[in-house]
Design a protein around this motif. Structure first.
Motif, PDB file in Angstrom:
ATOM      1  N   LEU A  46      58.866 -29.770 -32.582  1.00  0.00           N
ATOM      2  CA  LEU A  46      58.688 -29.572 -33.944  1.00  0.00           C
ATOM      3  C   LEU A  46      59.757 -28.734 -34.538  1.00  0.00           C
ATOM      4  O   LEU A  46      60.309 -28.889 -35.568  1.00  0.00           O
ATOM      5  CB  LEU A  46      57.228 -29.160 -34.314  1.00  0.00           C
ATOM      6  N   ARG A  47      59.811 -27.547 -33.786  1.00  0.00           N
ATOM      7  CA  ARG A  47      60.988 -26.626 -34.247  1.00  0.00           C
ATOM      8  C   ARG A  47      62.284 -27.258 -34.436  1.00  0.00           C
ATOM      9  O   ARG A  47      63.128 -26.750 -35.184  1.00  0.00           O
ATOM     10  CB  ARG A  47      61.086 -25.466 -33.257  1.00  0.00           C
ATOM     11  N   GLY A  48      62.591 -28.135 -33.697  1.00  0.00           N
ATOM     12  CA  GLY A  48      63.767 -28.803 -33.634  1.00  0.00           C
ATOM     13  C   GLY A  48      63.846 -30.292 -34.674  1.00  0.00           C
ATOM     14  O   GLY A  48      64.772 -30.716 -34.823  1.00  0.00           O
ATOM     15  N   GLY A  49      62.462 -30.328 -35.322  1.00  0.00           N
ATOM     16  CA  GLY A  49      62.412 -31.594 -36.333  1.00  0.00           C
ATOM     17  C   GLY A  49      62.302 -32.772 -35.868  1.00  0.00           C
ATOM     18  O   GLY A  49      62.520 -33.750 -36.273  1.00  0.00           O
ATOM     19  N   ASP A  50      62.165 -32.694 -34.471  1.00  0.00           N
ATOM     20  CA  ASP A  50      61.938 -33.988 -33.696  1.00  0.00           C
ATOM     21  C   ASP A  50      60.408 -34.430 -33.652  1.00  0.00           C
ATOM     22  O   ASP A  50      59.697 -34.168 -32.700  1.00  0.00           O
ATOM     23  CB  ASP A  50      62.447 -33.505 -32.288  1.00  0.00           C
ATOM     24  N   SER A  51      59.776 -34.959 -34.632  1.00  0.00           N
ATOM     25  CA  SER A  51      58.359 -35.351 -34.516  1.00  0.00           C
ATOM     26  C   SER A  51      58.031 -36.437 -33.757  1.00  0.00           C
ATOM     27  O   SER A  51      57.092 -36.329 -33.124  1.00  0.00           O
ATOM     28  CB  SER A  51      58.084 -35.795 -35.953  1.00  0.00           C
ATOM     29  N   ALA A  52      59.134 -37.444 -33.467  1.00  0.00           N
ATOM     30  CA  ALA A  52      58.817 -38.609 -32.444  1.00  0.00           C
ATOM     31  C   ALA A  52      58.577 -37.748 -31.026  1.00  0.00           C
ATOM     32  O   ALA A  52      57.533 -38.246 -30.213  1.00  0.00           O
ATOM     33  CB  ALA A  52      60.075 -39.463 -32.337  1.00  0.00           C
ATOM     34  N   THR A  53      59.091 -36.785 -30.598  1.00  0.00           N
ATOM     35  CA  THR A  53      58.883 -36.128 -29.136  1.00  0.00           C
ATOM     36  C   THR A  53      57.581 -35.405 -29.253  1.00  0.00           C
ATOM     37  O   THR A  53      56.920 -35.553 -28.083  1.00  0.00           O
ATOM     38  CB  THR A  53      60.045 -35.575 -28.755  1.00  0.00           C
ATOM     39  N   ALA A  54      57.464 -34.586 -30.379  1.00  0.00           N
ATOM     40  CA  ALA A  54      56.229 -34.033 -30.490  1.00  0.00           C
ATOM     41  C   ALA A  54      55.147 -34.898 -30.504  1.00  0.00           C
ATOM     42  O   ALA A  54      54.195 -34.383 -29.759  1.00  0.00           O
ATOM     43  CB  ALA A  54      56.153 -33.114 -31.813  1.00  0.00           C
ATOM     44  N   LEU A  55      55.314 -35.958 -31.074  1.00  0.00           N
ATOM     45  CA  LEU A  55      53.953 -36.987 -31.183  1.00  0.00           C
ATOM     46  C   LEU A  55      53.806 -37.595 -29.810  1.00  0.00           C
ATOM     47  O   LEU A  55      52.615 -37.701 -29.284  1.00  0.00           O
ATOM     48  CB  LEU A  55      54.311 -38.133 -32.012  1.00  0.00           C
ATOM     49  N   ARG A  56      54.974 -37.864 -29.068  1.00  0.00           N
ATOM     50  CA  ARG A  56      54.720 -38.441 -27.702  1.00  0.00           C
ATOM     51  C   ARG A  56      54.239 -37.403 -26.881  1.00  0.00           C
ATOM     52  O   ARG A  56      53.132 -37.735 -26.058  1.00  0.00           O
ATOM     53  CB  ARG A  56      56.048 -38.821 -27.280  1.00  0.00           C
ATOM     54  N   GLU A  57      54.480 -36.301 -26.925  1.00  0.00           N
ATOM     55  CA  GLU A  57      53.871 -35.239 -25.779  1.00  0.00           C
ATOM     56  C   GLU A  57      52.188 -34.979 -26.359  1.00  0.00           C
ATOM     57  O   GLU A  57      51.494 -34.816 -25.397  1.00  0.00           O
ATOM     58  CB  GLU A  57      54.668 -33.714 -26.213  1.00  0.00           C
ATOM     59  N   LEU A  58      52.086 -34.882 -27.550  1.00  0.00           N
ATOM     60  CA  LEU A  58      50.659 -34.595 -27.998  1.00  0.00           C
ATOM     61  C   LEU A  58      49.894 -35.840 -27.789  1.00  0.00           C
ATOM     62  O   LEU A  58      48.651 -35.409 -27.384  1.00  0.00           O
ATOM     63  CB  LEU A  58      50.691 -34.193 -29.401  1.00  0.00           C
ATOM     64  N   GLN A  59      50.314 -36.936 -27.824  1.00  0.00           N
ATOM     65  CA  GLN A  59      49.503 -38.251 -27.331  1.00  0.00           C
ATOM     66  C   GLN A  59      49.065 -38.150 -26.040  1.00  0.00           C
ATOM     67  O   GLN A  59      47.900 -38.348 -25.799  1.00  0.00           O
ATOM     68  CB  GLN A  59      50.270 -39.347 -27.875  1.00  0.00           C
ATOM     69  N   ALA A  60      50.149 -37.742 -24.972  1.00  0.00           N
ATOM     70  CA  ALA A  60      49.842 -37.691 -23.689  1.00  0.00           C
ATOM     71  C   ALA A  60      48.794 -36.530 -23.521  1.00  0.00           C
ATOM     72  O   ALA A  60      47.999 -36.806 -22.635  1.00  0.00           O
ATOM     73  CB  ALA A  60      51.269 -37.678 -22.877  1.00  0.00           C
ATOM     74  N   LEU A  61      48.921 -35.625 -24.141  1.00  0.00           N
ATOM     75  CA  LEU A  61      48.179 -34.425 -23.816  1.00  0.00           C
ATOM     76  C   LEU A  61      46.789 -34.580 -24.269  1.00  0.00           C
ATOM     77  O   LEU A  61      45.836 -34.519 -23.369  1.00  0.00           O
ATOM     78  CB  LEU A  61      48.772 -33.241 -24.645  1.00  0.00           C
ATOM     79  N   VAL A  62      46.434 -35.257 -25.169  1.00  0.00           N
ATOM     80  CA  VAL A  62      45.053 -35.397 -25.722  1.00  0.00           C
ATOM     81  C   VAL A  62      44.280 -36.443 -24.941  1.00  0.00           C
ATOM     82  O   VAL A  62      43.212 -36.696 -24.739  1.00  0.00           O
ATOM     83  CB  VAL A  62      44.988 -35.862 -27.189  1.00  0.00           C
ATOM     84  N   GLN A  63      45.318 -37.523 -24.357  1.00  0.00           N
ATOM     85  CA  GLN A  63      44.710 -38.568 -23.340  1.00  0.00           C
ATOM     86  C   GLN A  63      44.236 -37.935 -22.103  1.00  0.00           C
ATOM     87  O   GLN A  63      43.445 -38.129 -21.561  1.00  0.00           O
ATOM     88  CB  GLN A  63      45.798 -39.517 -23.166  1.00  0.00           C
ATOM     89  N   ARG A  64      45.014 -36.816 -21.830  1.00  0.00           N
ATOM     90  CA  ARG A  64      44.847 -36.154 -20.426  1.00  0.00           C
ATOM     91  C   ARG A  64      43.635 -35.074 -20.653  1.00  0.00           C
ATOM     92  O   ARG A  64      42.866 -35.070 -19.921  1.00  0.00           O
ATOM     93  CB  ARG A  64      46.009 -35.471 -19.957  1.00  0.00           C
ATOM     94  N   PRO A  66      41.181 -34.727 -23.350  1.00  0.00           N
ATOM     95  CA  PRO A  66      40.489 -35.062 -24.612  1.00  0.00           C
ATOM     96  C   PRO A  66      39.720 -33.958 -25.458  1.00  0.00           C
ATOM     97  O   PRO A  66      39.358 -33.966 -26.574  1.00  0.00           O
ATOM     98  CB  PRO A  66      39.728 -36.337 -24.271  1.00  0.00           C
ATOM     99  N   ASN A  67      39.360 -33.033 -24.532  1.00  0.00           N
ATOM    100  CA  ASN A  67      38.488 -31.690 -25.275  1.00  0.00           C
ATOM    101  C   ASN A  67      39.153 -30.531 -25.650  1.00  0.00           C
ATOM    102  O   ASN A  67      38.731 -29.651 -25.923  1.00  0.00           O
ATOM    103  CB  ASN A  67      37.317 -31.517 -24.165  1.00  0.00           C
ATOM    104  N   PHE A  68      40.524 -30.830 -25.558  1.00  0.00           N
ATOM    105  CA  PHE A  68      41.645 -29.921 -25.803  1.00  0.00           C
ATOM    106  C   PHE A  68      41.646 -29.756 -27.180  1.00  0.00           C
ATOM    107  O   PHE A  68      42.391 -30.674 -28.139  1.00  0.00           O
ATOM    108  CB  PHE A  68      42.829 -29.880 -25.333  1.00  0.00           C
ATOM    109  N   ARG A  69      40.730 -29.330 -28.482  1.00  0.00           N
ATOM    110  CA  ARG A  69      40.733 -29.312 -29.658  1.00  0.00           C
ATOM    111  C   ARG A  69      42.077 -28.753 -30.208  1.00  0.00           C
ATOM    112  O   ARG A  69      42.317 -29.471 -31.306  1.00  0.00           O
ATOM    113  CB  ARG A  69      39.376 -28.507 -30.174  1.00  0.00           C
ATOM    114  N   LEU A  70      42.489 -27.929 -29.902  1.00  0.00           N
ATOM    115  CA  LEU A  70      43.734 -27.546 -30.634  1.00  0.00           C
ATOM    116  C   LEU A  70      44.948 -28.519 -30.603  1.00  0.00           C
ATOM    117  O   LEU A  70      45.574 -28.819 -31.557  1.00  0.00           O
ATOM    118  CB  LEU A  70      44.487 -26.193 -29.915  1.00  0.00           C
ATOM    119  N   ALA A  71      45.232 -29.132 -29.341  1.00  0.00           N
ATOM    120  CA  ALA A  71      46.256 -30.333 -29.228  1.00  0.00           C
ATOM    121  C   ALA A  71      45.555 -31.463 -30.118  1.00  0.00           C
ATOM    122  O   ALA A  71      46.614 -31.999 -30.697  1.00  0.00           O
ATOM    123  CB  ALA A  71      46.029 -30.746 -27.815  1.00  0.00           C
TER     124      ALA A  71
END
Length: 401
Positions: A46-64, A66-71
């Motif tokens: 996100l700092r680099g303005g790369d929302s696609a990578t951020a989205l991909r990382e966060l999507q994988a994280l919440v699937q892994r 799911p109770n990580f509320r901040l993610a």
């Protein structure tokens, strides 16, 4: 790859409660795969303005996890921001929902560690020396919601783990039972209780600590049941301030400790402020105290009673209630009846005591032999630097081995 110049500012204002997303160095663990590592990598994108990578990382994280509320919160905000629909993202910085504030507090704690964590080649000033008996030690920086694990290799310490942690609802500096504060002091892990033997609230298990310790009892501190423990399976972590006094870790992090912690041995430093200093700075104070303790031992062994007694401060007290005057009378009487004394010390640990000015806890095994008495004890001495710069003993306790 989608890059949107306005995205970073929008997310900083709408998601992170005004906490700067762009300022300060962000230490990203290379290839780190822990949930926190992945979260930080997404923030880095996100700092680099790369929302696609951020989205991909966060999507994988919440699937892994799911109770990580901040993610989940960041993931939802990134999705909403990428939609381009005006007004879809609510200004969380102004939201008074306590659950949102807790998540923002967790974000600040995690990002604060990534931005301002311990510099390389530094050690916590609270651990001056560890004997070879202790392969690991735990240091908790309570205000920063962080727990560090130090490995002891031939007397040299190095940080090998760190975890996000939750502490008591009312902060730290426990004084009384029920005050909802986490203690500040030097403690020992006394055992381990697996989660299957506890209510589900404690998650993967619990490491009880020996609160109240000797220094707590001197100051009349009360309470019990201070543990390092996990979280219910329905959550990933708790907010930074959420316990009744314990230090609470994610279940995976608590489980990670199992190979490192030795019940009855592993020291746990619960600190109101952790100063990270260059190793040579820590070693100078260690060497000063070690020399002072050796001088105390040698004067006692030489039956130089008055020189030995000079190491004790005017406010000294023993564990059985003797003050300095009573102790002096007692020791003079004992030593007068001795023809020789031999005192040896080993397994010396030195801790700069948190929450106190110029106070050091020395713990060691003491072997005492005289012409008519022999004993081995584990001794605790509290040394305070007096106004004239001289270290003196203000408290002394012995435990039978």
């Amino acid at each position: 790859m989608l890059r949107r110049p306005g995205f970073r500012c929008a997310l900083a204002a709408l998601v992170l409660g005004g906490l700067p997303l762009l300022s300060g160095a962000l230490e990203l663990p290379p290839g780190g795969n822990k949930p926190e590592d992945v979260l930080l990598q997404a923030i880095g994108a996100l700092r680099g303005g790369d929302s696609a990578t951020a989205l991909r990382e966060l999507q994988a994280l919440v699937q892994r996890e799911p109770n990580f509320r901040l993610a989940q919160l960041l993931y939802g905000q990134v999705l909403a921001e990428r939609s381009g629909v005006p007004g879809l993202v609510s200004p969380l910085a102004d939201d008074q929902d306590p659950h949102v504030r807790e998540l923002l507090d967790e974000y600040r704690a995690r990002l604060g560690e990534a931005q301002h964590g311990p510099p390389a080649d530094t050690l916590p000033s609270s651990i001056l020396r560890l004997s070879s008996d202790h392969k690991f030690a735990i240091v908790a920086d309570l205000p920063r919601s962080r727990v560090y694990v130090l490995q002891n290799i031939d007397g040299r310490l190095r940080q090998v783990r760190d975890y996000y942690a939750s502490i008591a609802r009312n902060g730290f500096g426990k004084q009384n039972s029920g005050d909802l504060r986490t203690p500040v002091g030097i403690y020992r892990v006394t055992g381990f209780t697996p989660g299957v033997k506890l209510p589900s609230f404690y998650g993967a298990g619990a490491y009880p600590l020996n609160y109240p310790n000797a220094w707590d009892r001197v100051h009349g501190r009360t309470g019990s049941g201070i543990w390092l423990h996990g979280v219910p399976s329905t959550t990933y972590v708790r907010p930074p301030r959420a316990s009744e006094g314990c230090v609470v870790l994610a279940n995976a992090d608590l489980t990670d400790l199992k190979s490192l912690v030795v019940p009855g041995m592993t020291p746990v430093v619960l600190s109101d402020k952790v100063d990270w200093l260059p190793a040579d700075t820590v070693s100078r104070q260690r060497d000063e105290l070690t020399k002072r303790i050796e001088n105390w031992r040698s004067k006692w062994s030489a039956l130089n009673t008055e020189a030995y007694l000079s190491f004790y401060g005017d406010d000294f007290h023993t564990d059985d209630g003797m003050n300095k005057s009573q102790f002096v009378i007692y020791k003079r009487h004992v030593n007068e009846g001795k023809r020789h004394i031999d005192v040896k010390i080993r397994d010396l640990d030195l801790f700069s005591y948190p929450g106190e000015q110029n106070l050091v806890l020395a713990e060691f095994t003491q072997e005492y032999r005289s012409d008519n008495y022999t004993t081995s004890t584990r001794k605790e001495q509290y040394w305070r630097r007096e106004a004239d710069g001289v270290w003196k003993i203000v408290r002394e306790e012995n435990r039978a081995l």
